[in-house]
Motif scaffolding. Structure first.
Motif, PDB file in Angstrom:
ATOM      1  N   THR A  66       0.754  -1.213  -0.116  1.00  0.00           N
ATOM      2  CA  THR A  66       0.060   0.009  -0.254  1.00  0.00           C
ATOM      3  C   THR A  66       0.792   1.197  -0.086  1.00  0.00           C
ATOM      4  N   ILE A  67       0.003   2.299  -0.102  1.00  0.00           N
ATOM      5  CA  ILE A  67       1.023   3.731  -0.120  1.00  0.00           C
ATOM      6  C   ILE A  67       1.011   4.094   1.235  1.00  0.00           C
ATOM      7  N   GLY A  68      -0.204   4.206   1.981  1.00  0.00           N
ATOM      8  CA  GLY A  68      -0.133   4.469   3.418  1.00  0.00           C
ATOM      9  C   GLY A  68       0.710   3.612   4.096  1.00  0.00           C
ATOM     10  N   CYS A  90       1.932   3.630  -5.729  1.00  0.00           N
ATOM     11  CA  CYS A  90       1.348   2.342  -6.543  1.00  0.00           C
ATOM     12  C   CYS A  90       0.234   2.517  -7.037  1.00  0.00           C
ATOM     13  N   ASN A  91      -1.177   3.134  -6.296  1.00  0.00           N
ATOM     14  CA  ASN A  91      -2.027   3.449  -6.784  1.00  0.00           C
ATOM     15  C   ASN A  91      -2.869   4.664  -6.949  1.00  0.00           C
ATOM     16  N   ALA A  92      -1.589   5.604  -6.951  1.00  0.00           N
ATOM     17  CA  ALA A  92      -1.797   6.936  -7.207  1.00  0.00           C
ATOM     18  C   ALA A  92      -2.912   7.342  -8.299  1.00  0.00           C
ATOM     19  N   CYS A 124       0.679  17.308  -1.337  1.00  0.00           N
ATOM     20  CA  CYS A 124       1.107  17.359  -2.704  1.00  0.00           C
ATOM     21  C   CYS A 124       2.252  16.447  -2.958  1.00  0.00           C
ATOM     22  N   GLY A 125       2.069  15.102  -2.619  1.00  0.00           N
ATOM     23  CA  GLY A 125       2.900  14.047  -2.822  1.00  0.00           C
ATOM     24  C   GLY A 125       2.365  13.284  -4.192  1.00  0.00           C
ATOM     25  N   ASN A 126       2.478  11.994  -4.370  1.00  0.00           N
ATOM     26  CA  ASN A 126       2.418  11.140  -5.510  1.00  0.00           C
ATOM     27  C   ASN A 126       1.131  11.557  -6.017  1.00  0.00           C
ATOM     28  N   VAL A 127       0.026  11.273  -4.951  1.00  0.00           N
ATOM     29  CA  VAL A 127      -1.484  11.299  -5.598  1.00  0.00           C
ATOM     30  C   VAL A 127      -1.540  12.957  -5.799  1.00  0.00           C
ATOM     31  N   GLY A 128      -1.706  13.667  -4.787  1.00  0.00           N
ATOM     32  CA  GLY A 128      -1.930  15.198  -4.819  1.00  0.00           C
ATOM     33  C   GLY A 128      -1.380  16.038  -5.899  1.00  0.00           C
ATOM     34  N   ASN A 145      -1.723  22.974  -1.080  1.00  0.00           N
ATOM     35  CA  ASN A 145      -1.105  23.180  -0.057  1.00  0.00           C
ATOM     36  C   ASN A 145      -0.382  21.915   0.478  1.00  0.00           C
ATOM     37  N   ASP A 146       0.823  22.371   0.956  1.00  0.00           N
ATOM     38  CA  ASP A 146       1.525  21.090   1.614  1.00  0.00           C
ATOM     39  C   ASP A 146       2.746  21.927   2.201  1.00  0.00           C
ATOM     40  N   PRO A 147       2.823  21.856   3.500  1.00  0.00           N
ATOM     41  CA  PRO A 147       3.726  22.716   4.187  1.00  0.00           C
ATOM     42  C   PRO A 147       5.099  21.873   4.122  1.00  0.00           C
ATOM     43  N   LEU A 148       5.237  20.757   3.522  1.00  0.00           N
ATOM     44  CA  LEU A 148       6.433  20.022   3.768  1.00  0.00           C
ATOM     45  C   LEU A 148       7.283  19.715   2.531  1.00  0.00           C
ATOM     46  N   ASP A 177       5.702  18.730  13.047  1.00  0.00           N
ATOM     47  CA  ASP A 177       5.115  20.028  12.807  1.00  0.00           C
ATOM     48  C   ASP A 177       3.741  20.223  12.380  1.00  0.00           C
ATOM     49  N   TYR A 178       3.318  19.310  11.365  1.00  0.00           N
ATOM     50  CA  TYR A 178       1.942  19.532  10.616  1.00  0.00           C
ATOM     51  C   TYR A 178       1.217  18.303  11.017  1.00  0.00           C
ATOM     52  N   PRO A 179       0.939  18.023  11.945  1.00  0.00           N
ATOM     53  CA  PRO A 179      -0.013  16.682  12.065  1.00  0.00           C
ATOM     54  C   PRO A 179      -1.263  16.908  11.428  1.00  0.00           C
ATOM     55  N   ASN A 200     -12.575  13.376   0.689  1.00  0.00           N
ATOM     56  CA  ASN A 200     -11.079  12.744   1.385  1.00  0.00           C
ATOM     57  C   ASN A 200     -10.884  11.377   0.770  1.00  0.00           C
ATOM     58  N   THR A 201      -9.780  11.223   0.146  1.00  0.00           N
ATOM     59  CA  THR A 201      -9.530   9.932  -0.246  1.00  0.00           C
ATOM     60  C   THR A 201      -8.072   9.472   0.155  1.00  0.00           C
ATOM     61  N   GLY A 202      -7.759  10.419   1.336  1.00  0.00           N
ATOM     62  CA  GLY A 202      -6.388  10.022   2.229  1.00  0.00           C
ATOM     63  C   GLY A 202      -6.595   9.104   3.282  1.00  0.00           C
ATOM     64  N   ARG A 203      -7.132   9.657   4.475  1.00  0.00           N
ATOM     65  CA  ARG A 203      -7.134   8.720   5.698  1.00  0.00           C
ATOM     66  C   ARG A 203      -8.574   9.272   6.376  1.00  0.00           C
ATOM     67  N   GLY A 204      -9.283   8.547   6.730  1.00  0.00           N
ATOM     68  CA  GLY A 204     -10.628   8.861   7.110  1.00  0.00           C
ATOM     69  C   GLY A 204     -10.345   9.806   8.584  1.00  0.00           C
ATOM     70  N   LEU A 226     -16.828  10.800   0.817  1.00  0.00           N
ATOM     71  CA  LEU A 226     -15.779  10.270   1.735  1.00  0.00           C
ATOM     72  C   LEU A 226     -15.465   8.965   1.101  1.00  0.00           C
ATOM     73  N   ASP A 227     -14.171   8.702   0.935  1.00  0.00           N
ATOM     74  CA  ASP A 227     -13.881   7.176   0.354  1.00  0.00           C
ATOM     75  C   ASP A 227     -12.981   6.530   1.703  1.00  0.00           C
ATOM     76  N   VAL A 228     -12.713   7.551   2.665  1.00  0.00           N
ATOM     77  CA  VAL A 228     -11.979   6.915   3.956  1.00  0.00           C
ATOM     78  C   VAL A 228     -12.911   7.527   5.076  1.00  0.00           C
ATOM     79  N   ALA A 251     -10.747   3.907  -3.540  1.00  0.00           N
ATOM     80  CA  ALA A 251     -10.215   5.016  -4.357  1.00  0.00           C
ATOM     81  C   ALA A 251      -8.747   4.502  -5.051  1.00  0.00           C
ATOM     82  N   GLY A 252      -8.132   3.808  -4.334  1.00  0.00           N
ATOM     83  CA  GLY A 252      -6.800   3.097  -4.659  1.00  0.00           C
ATOM     84  C   GLY A 252      -6.920   1.597  -5.476  1.00  0.00           C
ATOM     85  N   TYR A 253      -8.062   1.267  -5.635  1.00  0.00           N
ATOM     86  CA  TYR A 253      -8.375  -0.117  -5.971  1.00  0.00           C
ATOM     87  C   TYR A 253      -8.462  -0.411  -7.558  1.00  0.00           C
TER      88      TYR A 253
HETATM   89  N1  LIG Z   1      -8.324   5.917  -0.459  1.00  0.00           N
HETATM   90  C1  LIG Z   1      -7.465   5.289  -0.839  1.00  0.00           C
HETATM   91  O1  LIG Z   1      -7.511   4.139  -1.446  1.00  0.00           O
HETATM   92  C2  LIG Z   1      -6.033   5.563  -0.791  1.00  0.00           C
HETATM   93  C3  LIG Z   1      -4.965   5.278  -1.981  1.00  0.00           C
HETATM   94  C4  LIG Z   1      -3.812   5.669  -1.982  1.00  0.00           C
HETATM   95  C5  LIG Z   1      -3.368   6.381  -0.968  1.00  0.00           C
HETATM   96  N2  LIG Z   1      -4.212   6.951   0.307  1.00  0.00           N
HETATM   97  C6  LIG Z   1      -3.746   7.674   1.343  1.00  0.00           C
HETATM   98  O2  LIG Z   1      -3.204   8.828   0.730  1.00  0.00           O
HETATM   99  C7  LIG Z   1      -2.134   9.408   1.222  1.00  0.00           C
HETATM  100  C8  LIG Z   1      -1.502  10.471   0.326  1.00  0.00           C
HETATM  101  O3  LIG Z   1      -0.919   9.322  -0.814  1.00  0.00           O
HETATM  102  P1  LIG Z   1       0.341   9.980  -1.480  1.00  0.00           P
HETATM  103  O4  LIG Z   1       0.722   8.672  -2.222  1.00  0.00           O
HETATM  104  O5  LIG Z   1       0.253  11.090  -2.299  1.00  0.00           O
HETATM  105  O6  LIG Z   1       1.437   9.843  -0.326  1.00  0.00           O
HETATM  106  P2  LIG Z   1       2.884  10.773  -0.333  1.00  0.00           P
HETATM  107  O7  LIG Z   1       3.581  10.478   0.897  1.00  0.00           O
HETATM  108  O8  LIG Z   1       3.360  10.872  -1.689  1.00  0.00           O
HETATM  109  O9  LIG Z   1       2.453  12.563  -0.244  1.00  0.00           O
HETATM  110  C9  LIG Z   1       1.762  12.893   0.863  1.00  0.00           C
HETATM  111  C10 LIG Z   1       2.066  14.277   0.954  1.00  0.00           C
HETATM  112  O10 LIG Z   1       1.138  15.158   2.155  1.00  0.00           O
HETATM  113  C11 LIG Z   1       1.903  15.985   2.581  1.00  0.00           C
HETATM  114  N3  LIG Z   1       1.571  16.272   4.091  1.00  0.00           N
HETATM  115  C12 LIG Z   1       1.756  15.766   5.101  1.00  0.00           C
HETATM  116  N4  LIG Z   1       1.412  16.322   6.184  1.00  0.00           N
HETATM  117  C13 LIG Z   1       0.545  17.488   5.719  1.00  0.00           C
HETATM  118  C14 LIG Z   1      -0.251  18.652   5.971  1.00  0.00           C
HETATM  119  N5  LIG Z   1      -0.515  18.595   7.321  1.00  0.00           N
HETATM  120  N6  LIG Z   1      -0.710  19.141   5.034  1.00  0.00           N
HETATM  121  C15 LIG Z   1      -0.568  19.248   3.889  1.00  0.00           C
HETATM  122  N7  LIG Z   1       0.052  18.293   3.518  1.00  0.00           N
HETATM  123  C16 LIG Z   1       0.633  17.495   4.254  1.00  0.00           C
HETATM  124  C17 LIG Z   1       3.304  15.451   2.515  1.00  0.00           C
HETATM  125  O11 LIG Z   1       4.367  16.542   2.578  1.00  0.00           O
HETATM  126  C18 LIG Z   1       3.380  14.675   1.082  1.00  0.00           C
HETATM  127  O12 LIG Z   1       3.830  15.631   0.087  1.00  0.00           O
HETATM  128  C19 LIG Z   1      -1.438   8.346   1.727  1.00  0.00           C
HETATM  129  O13 LIG Z   1      -0.615   8.476   2.690  1.00  0.00           O
HETATM  130  C20 LIG Z   1      -2.631   7.295   1.987  1.00  0.00           C
HETATM  131  O14 LIG Z   1      -2.943   7.449   3.304  1.00  0.00           O
HETATM  132  C21 LIG Z   1      -5.456   6.638   0.000  1.00  0.00           C
END
Ligand SMILES: NC(=O)c1ccc[n+]([C@@H]2O[C@H](COP(=O)([O-])OP(=O)(O)OC[C@H]3O[C@@H](n4cnc5c(N)ncnc54)[C@H](O)[C@@H]3O)[C@@H](O)[C@H]2O)c1
Ligand SMILES: O=C(O)[C@H](O)[C@H](O)COP(=O)(O)O
Length: 378
Positions: A66-68, A90-92, A124-128, A145-148, A177-179, A200-204, A226-228, A251-253
């Protein structure tokens, strides 16, 4: 070599069958007893990998397909010299296409003119970053927006809260610093108007589910997708009834994305063991059932875009399936949620679909390329 693995890892035996003896378990049911005697542990996001699970075991490699990675205690693994690998990106593409399908459906059901709105992406990582680039290539106005990351192209979180549509793509973090835990709590949600959309397709738990439920009760026209879910697999039925689109963490399936995760962990394990790579996804994946679409009239660009997107993936299928499982006792609903994910009929990604167009230097051609389709001249 003994491998213990989540039963929901696709192509598990194809990839790992000649690496070791495999024992599978439901991901949520993996216990310390299961991993005793194992050398390798392969999981997905539903297994908490920590000292409770691994104490006293001989596990030397942990892979999450998984990504997460919020389910992994990476500090503990490192302290024990256990090699760890996840499957970043992998599933971005699958998630990007989930967002695209959602926007296509919302443009209809919420009468949103996508050319007239701004989308705010958080994370704004792989998915964003791919959501941002895809929507920009489609001509939408997008802020990020992505502070990191490098702040050159970023805007403040407050700017994002003013966007018409907000899409969340951060991991779930509680330290640093940015939970992101409850990043969208009651106060943040209160800043959003009823005309806005939150996806929201990140984490619930990046959204306070209880606070979102209260907001939706007061502002029923607020659009939540909501997907999560903070409480998954025990989805809050009341909240599920209030969201515009709710899906069971799929969403990643896409088939392509899910098996890519397996392949990436297989490659990481081969590196760890010094084994040659013997398998790749192409050996095992069938050709897509729908392999080509032809659009002759280029006058109907918007129609053809929505038709193509929804023909390949209409997110309402997954909404419908989830909503139909949310009945019975809590245990029955939890089992149904996991069963729905385990039996998910995986969709194919746009890149596996050929789109034939007469005119290959048209706006329509650019649009289908931006969506990720395999565009050919008719
Ligand atoms: N719903 C699904 O099926 C599904 C599929 C893939 C990923 N995900 C989730 O989506 C998340 C993101 O995937 P990814 O591949 O882009 O991961 P990634 O690690 O490539 O990117 C995550 C981005 O979030 C940023 N970030 C961290 N804290 C932040 C904050 N407080 N504010 C703004 N940005 C912040 C990081 O700097 C990073 O650039 C994964 O961690 C996973 O939990 C869910
Ligand atoms: O982190 C990921 O890759 C995604 O959230 C993925 O959808 C998780 O899938 P699961 O491990 O829950 O089957």
């Amino acid at each position: 070599m003994k491998i213990v693995a989540d039963e929901n890892i696709p192509l598990l035996h194809n990839f790992f069958g000649d690496v070791g003896d495999i024992e599978t378990y439901p991901g949520r049911a993996l216990t310390n007893e299961c991993v005793m005697g194992a050398d390798i542990l392969l999981v997905r996001s539903v297994t908490q990998v920590n000292e409770t699970l691994l104490a006293g075991s001989n596990v030397k490699f942990v892979g999450t397909c998984t990504i997460g990675t919020d389910h992994i205690d990476t500090a503990y693994l490192q302290s024990k010299g256990i090699t760890f690998s996840s499957a970043p990106g992998c599933n971005a593409t699958s998630v990007v296409e989930y967002v695209i399908s959602t926007l296509s459906v919302l443009s209809e059901v919420r009468q949103i003119d996508l050319s007239d709105i701004t989308v705010g992406v958080v994370g704004c990582g792989n998915v964003g970053s791919r959501v941002v680039s895809t929507l920009k290539r489609l001509g939408l106005k997008v802020l990020a927006n992505d502070p990191l990351v490098d702040q050159t192209e970023m805007v403040s979180f407050e700017e994002i809260l003013k966007c018409d549509i907000i899409s969340l793509h951060t991991p779930l973090t509680k330290e640093g610093d940015y939970p992101t835990y409850h990043l969208f709590d009651e106060n943040t949600l209160a800043k959003l108007t009823e005309q806005q959309v939150l996806i929201n397709t990140g984490r619930g738990a990046v959204i306070d589910g209880e606070a979102l439920k209260q907001k939706l009760k007061k502002q029923p026209r607020f659009t939540a997708v909501l997907d999560v879910w903070e409480t998954e697999p025990n989805v809050d039925i009341e909240l599920a009834g209030l969201v515009t689109i709710g899906t069971p963490h799929i969403a990643g399936y896409s088939l392509d994305g899910k098996v890519k995760g397996t392949e990436m962990i297989y490659q990481a394990l081969c590196r760890h063991l010094g084994l040659p790579l013997r398998h790749q996804v192409a050996q095992f994946i069938p050709s897509p059932p729908l392999s080509r679409m032809h659009f002759t009239s280029e006058a109907e660009q918007a129609w053809s875009m929505h038709t193509a997107i929804r023909t390949v993936y209409d997110v309402r299928h997954d909404h419908y399936n989830l909503m139909n499982t949310l009945q019975g006792t809590e245990q029955q609903r939890v089992q149904a949620f996991d069963q729905l994910r385990k039996q998910y009929r995986p969709r194919r990604e746009f890149s596996t679909i050929k789109v034939f167009l007469k005119n290959t230097d048209s706006a329509m051609h650019s649009m289908f390329k931006a969506l990720g389709f395999n565009v050919k001249s008719a």
